[in-house]
Design a protein around this motif. Structure first.
Motif, PDB file in Angstrom:
ATOM      1  N   ASN A 120      22.167 -37.074 -27.841  1.00 51.39           N
ATOM      2  CA  ASN A 120      22.887 -35.811 -27.715  1.00 51.39           C
ATOM      3  C   ASN A 120      23.957 -35.739 -28.796  1.00 51.39           C
ATOM      4  OD1 ASN A 120      24.473 -33.625 -26.949  1.00 51.39           O
ATOM      5  ND2 ASN A 120      24.224 -34.034 -24.770  1.00 51.39           N
ATOM      6  N   SER A 121      23.736 -34.925 -29.804  1.00 49.19           N
ATOM      7  CA  SER A 121      24.677 -34.852 -30.923  1.00 49.19           C
ATOM      8  C   SER A 121      26.026 -34.265 -30.513  1.00 49.19           C
ATOM      9  CB  SER A 121      24.080 -34.065 -32.094  1.00 49.19           C
ATOM     10  OG  SER A 121      23.801 -32.744 -31.697  1.00 49.19           O
ATOM     11  N   ALA A 122      26.100 -33.569 -29.374  1.00 47.94           N
ATOM     12  CA  ALA A 122      27.374 -33.012 -28.898  1.00 47.94           C
ATOM     13  C   ALA A 122      28.277 -34.084 -28.294  1.00 47.94           C
ATOM     14  CB  ALA A 122      27.127 -31.910 -27.877  1.00 47.94           C
ATOM     15  N   LYS A 123      27.714 -35.221 -27.896  1.00 47.59           N
ATOM     16  CA  LYS A 123      28.463 -36.377 -27.385  1.00 47.59           C
ATOM     17  C   LYS A 123      29.385 -36.037 -26.201  1.00 47.59           C
ATOM     18  CE  LYS A 123      26.811 -38.947 -30.717  1.00 47.59           C
ATOM     19  NZ  LYS A 123      25.464 -39.314 -30.377  1.00 47.59           N
ATOM     20  N   PRO A 124      28.855 -35.399 -25.146  1.00 45.92           N
ATOM     21  CA  PRO A 124      29.726 -35.007 -24.017  1.00 45.92           C
ATOM     22  C   PRO A 124      30.334 -36.178 -23.260  1.00 45.92           C
ATOM     23  CG  PRO A 124      27.411 -34.672 -23.454  1.00 45.92           C
ATOM     24  CD  PRO A 124      27.459 -35.013 -24.920  1.00 45.92           C
ATOM     25  N   ASN A 125      29.594 -37.243 -23.070  1.00 44.64           N
ATOM     26  CA  ASN A 125      30.154 -38.403 -22.362  1.00 44.64           C
ATOM     27  C   ASN A 125      31.188 -39.126 -23.215  1.00 44.64           C
ATOM     28  OD1 ASN A 125      28.692 -38.511 -19.741  1.00 44.64           O
ATOM     29  ND2 ASN A 125      26.918 -38.588 -21.087  1.00 44.64           N
ATOM     30  N   LYS A 127      33.088 -37.713 -25.373  1.00 45.71           N
ATOM     31  CA  LYS A 127      34.279 -36.860 -25.298  1.00 45.71           C
ATOM     32  C   LYS A 127      35.096 -37.224 -24.060  1.00 45.71           C
ATOM     33  CE  LYS A 127      35.820 -32.172 -24.461  1.00 45.71           C
ATOM     34  NZ  LYS A 127      36.015 -31.847 -23.088  1.00 45.71           N
ATOM     35  N   LYS A 128      34.439 -37.373 -22.909  1.00 48.62           N
ATOM     36  CA  LYS A 128      35.146 -37.719 -21.671  1.00 48.62           C
ATOM     37  C   LYS A 128      35.800 -39.095 -21.772  1.00 48.62           C
ATOM     38  CE  LYS A 128      32.128 -35.013 -18.694  1.00 48.62           C
ATOM     39  NZ  LYS A 128      31.017 -35.089 -17.732  1.00 48.62           N
ATOM     40  N   ILE A 129      35.087 -40.048 -22.374  1.00 52.94           N
ATOM     41  CA  ILE A 129      35.647 -41.392 -22.552  1.00 52.94           C
ATOM     42  C   ILE A 129      36.917 -41.320 -23.397  1.00 52.94           C
ATOM     43  CG2 ILE A 129      35.276 -43.623 -23.696  1.00 52.94           C
ATOM     44  CD1 ILE A 129      32.253 -43.292 -22.878  1.00 52.94           C
ATOM     45  N   ILE A 130      36.821 -40.643 -24.534  1.00 54.59           N
ATOM     46  CA  ILE A 130      37.971 -40.540 -25.441  1.00 54.59           C
ATOM     47  C   ILE A 130      39.126 -39.837 -24.744  1.00 54.59           C
ATOM     48  CG2 ILE A 130      38.809 -39.434 -27.556  1.00 54.59           C
ATOM     49  CD1 ILE A 130      36.018 -40.044 -28.776  1.00 54.59           C
ATOM     50  N   ILE A 171      27.213 -41.390 -36.980  1.00 52.92           N
ATOM     51  CA  ILE A 171      28.631 -41.368 -37.353  1.00 52.92           C
ATOM     52  C   ILE A 171      29.097 -39.939 -37.590  1.00 52.92           C
ATOM     53  CG2 ILE A 171      30.279 -42.059 -39.146  1.00 52.92           C
ATOM     54  CD1 ILE A 171      28.560 -44.710 -39.320  1.00 52.92           C
ATOM     55  N   ASP A 172      28.287 -39.153 -38.279  1.00 49.28           N
ATOM     56  CA  ASP A 172      28.637 -37.737 -38.511  1.00 49.28           C
ATOM     57  C   ASP A 172      28.789 -36.997 -37.190  1.00 49.28           C
ATOM     58  OD1 ASP A 172      28.583 -38.138 -41.242  1.00 49.28           O
ATOM     59  OD2 ASP A 172      26.610 -37.218 -41.530  1.00 49.28           O
ATOM     60  N   ASP A 173      27.861 -37.204 -36.248  1.00 53.64           N
ATOM     61  CA  ASP A 173      27.932 -36.530 -34.941  1.00 53.64           C
ATOM     62  C   ASP A 173      29.215 -36.907 -34.195  1.00 53.64           C
ATOM     63  OD1 ASP A 173      25.500 -35.268 -35.315  1.00 53.64           O
ATOM     64  OD2 ASP A 173      24.372 -36.643 -34.020  1.00 53.64           O
ATOM     65  N   ILE A 174      29.560 -38.188 -34.204  1.00 55.73           N
ATOM     66  CA  ILE A 174      30.770 -38.639 -33.513  1.00 55.73           C
ATOM     67  C   ILE A 174      32.002 -37.997 -34.141  1.00 55.73           C
ATOM     68  CG2 ILE A 174      32.262 -40.626 -33.036  1.00 55.73           C
ATOM     69  CD1 ILE A 174      29.654 -42.320 -32.834  1.00 55.73           C
ATOM     70  N   HIS A 179      36.457 -33.978 -34.251  1.00 58.99           N
ATOM     71  CA  HIS A 179      37.149 -32.881 -34.943  1.00 58.99           C
ATOM     72  C   HIS A 179      37.132 -31.603 -34.116  1.00 58.99           C
ATOM     73  CE1 HIS A 179      38.491 -34.373 -38.822  1.00 58.99           C
ATOM     74  NE2 HIS A 179      37.382 -35.111 -38.877  1.00 58.99           N
ATOM     75  N   LYS A 180      36.020 -31.341 -33.458  1.00 63.14           N
ATOM     76  CA  LYS A 180      35.890 -30.116 -32.650  1.00 63.14           C
ATOM     77  C   LYS A 180      36.742 -30.193 -31.381  1.00 63.14           C
ATOM     78  CE  LYS A 180      32.507 -27.279 -30.220  1.00 63.14           C
ATOM     79  NZ  LYS A 180      32.027 -27.550 -28.899  1.00 63.14           N
ATOM     80  N   GLU A 181      36.683 -31.309 -30.676  1.00 61.82           N
ATOM     81  CA  GLU A 181      37.326 -31.430 -29.366  1.00 61.82           C
ATOM     82  C   GLU A 181      38.792 -31.851 -29.423  1.00 61.82           C
ATOM     83  OE1 GLU A 181      35.903 -30.338 -26.733  1.00 61.82           O
ATOM     84  OE2 GLU A 181      33.857 -30.131 -27.512  1.00 61.82           O
ATOM     85  N   PHE A 182      39.186 -32.545 -30.487  1.00 61.17           N
ATOM     86  CA  PHE A 182      40.561 -33.051 -30.601  1.00 61.17           C
ATOM     87  C   PHE A 182      41.108 -32.724 -31.994  1.00 61.17           C
ATOM     88  CE2 PHE A 182      37.943 -35.849 -27.950  1.00 61.17           C
ATOM     89  CZ  PHE A 182      38.638 -35.824 -26.743  1.00 61.17           C
ATOM     90  N   PRO A 183      41.139 -31.450 -32.369  1.00 65.32           N
ATOM     91  CA  PRO A 183      41.421 -31.081 -33.758  1.00 65.32           C
ATOM     92  C   PRO A 183      42.752 -31.588 -34.312  1.00 65.32           C
ATOM     93  CG  PRO A 183      41.501 -29.143 -32.331  1.00 65.32           C
ATOM     94  CD  PRO A 183      40.966 -30.266 -31.510  1.00 65.32           C
ATOM     95  N   THR A 184      43.801 -31.574 -33.523  1.00 63.94           N
ATOM     96  CA  THR A 184      45.107 -31.981 -34.058  1.00 63.94           C
ATOM     97  C   THR A 184      45.260 -33.492 -34.147  1.00 63.94           C
ATOM     98  OG1 THR A 184      46.160 -31.910 -31.876  1.00 63.94           O
ATOM     99  CG2 THR A 184      46.214 -29.874 -33.199  1.00 63.94           C
ATOM    100  N   GLU A 185      44.414 -34.224 -33.440  1.00 62.85           N
ATOM    101  CA  GLU A 185      44.519 -35.691 -33.426  1.00 62.85           C
ATOM    102  C   GLU A 185      43.284 -36.366 -34.013  1.00 62.85           C
ATOM    103  OE1 GLU A 185      46.350 -36.617 -29.192  1.00 62.85           O
ATOM    104  OE2 GLU A 185      44.936 -34.946 -29.167  1.00 62.85           O
TER     105      GLU A 185
END
Length: 196
Positions: A120-125, A127-130, A171-174, A179-185
C-alpha cells in the motif's frame, strides 16, 4: 570497517520461542560487545486478507515474547523487525509494547518498519505508527529496515521491477506519505527514521 554491529535472530525459522533461555548466551555476548539484537517479529494475532488468505499468529516470535527477553537485558538495544508482523492490530500491539517499555524503563526496544504496508503506497498503518510514536516523543524508536533481500527485494525482483527499483519505490512512498501527513515536521521525521 569490517565488524559486527549486531545479531539477528529468527525465532520462527529456528522454531525457538523468542523468550527462550537459549538466547541468553547470545544476549550476554551482545551486552559484552555492545551489539544490537534484532528479532524477526511475528503476528500476535491472526490476519485475514481480502483474498481470503490467513496469516496465523506466530508461535515463536510475538513482540510480547521478544519484550519478555528484552526485559532481562534492558541495556541491550533490541529491535522488533517488521514492527511485529502484519495488519493493523499487530502493528498496534507492537506500538503498545514499545511504548510500554519506555514508560516502564524496563527494556531498550525499537521497531523496524520493513514490510509495513508493503502493498500500500499510501502507508496508512505506518502513518498511525509515526503519529502515536511522535505524540509520545518516541520517534527515535522507529527505524527504517530492509529485511533480507527476498521477494520483490531479492533475486530478480517481481513483476519486471528490479530489487533496487523496489527499494527506491518503497523509500519514495514512505517519504511522500510523511510529507503529505506531517508537512511541517516531515524532514525531521524522515531524518529520525532513516538516519538518526
Amino acid at each position: 570497517s569490517n565488524r559486527f554491529i549486531g545479531l539477528k535472530f529468527h525465532p520462527e525459522q529456528l522454531k525457538l520461542d523468542a523468550n527462550s533461555t537459549l538466547y541468553r548466551p547470545y544476549m550476554d555476548f551482545a551486552r559484552e560487545k555492545n551489539l544490537v539484537c534484532l528479532f524477526h517479529g511475528g503476528n500476535s494475532y491472526d490476519v485475514v486478507y481480502p483474498d481470503g488468505g490467513i496469516a496465523k499468529a506466530s508461535s515463536y516470535a510475538k513482540p510480547e515474547q521478544i519484550y519478555e527477553l528484552a526485559r532481562e537485558y534492558k541495556d541491550v538495544p533490541v529491535v522488533i523487525a517488521h514492527w511485529g508482523g502484519d495488519g493493523a492490530q499487530n502493528f498496534e500491539k507492537t506500538t503498545d509494547i514499545i511504548l510500554q517499555s519506555l514508560k516502564n524503563k524496563d527494556a531498550n526496544l525499537y521497531g523496524d518498519i520493513s514490510w509495513v504496508d508493503c502493498n500500500n503506497s499510501a502507508k496508512p498503518n505506518l502513518k498511525k505508527i509515526i503519529e502515536r510514536m511522535k505524540n509520545e516523543n518516541a520517534l527515535d524508536r522507529v527505524i527504517f529496515g530492509t529485511d533480507a533481500p527476498l521477494g520483490r527485494f531479492g533475486g530478480v525482483g517481481e513483476n519486471g521491477i528490479s530489487p533496487q527499483k523496489a527499494y527506491s519505490n518503497l523509500i519514495d512512498d514512505i517519504k511522500q506519505m510523511i510529507h503529505k501527513e506531517f508537512p511541517t515536521e516531515a524532514e525531521d521525521i524522515i531524518d529520525k527514521i532513516f538516519y538518526k
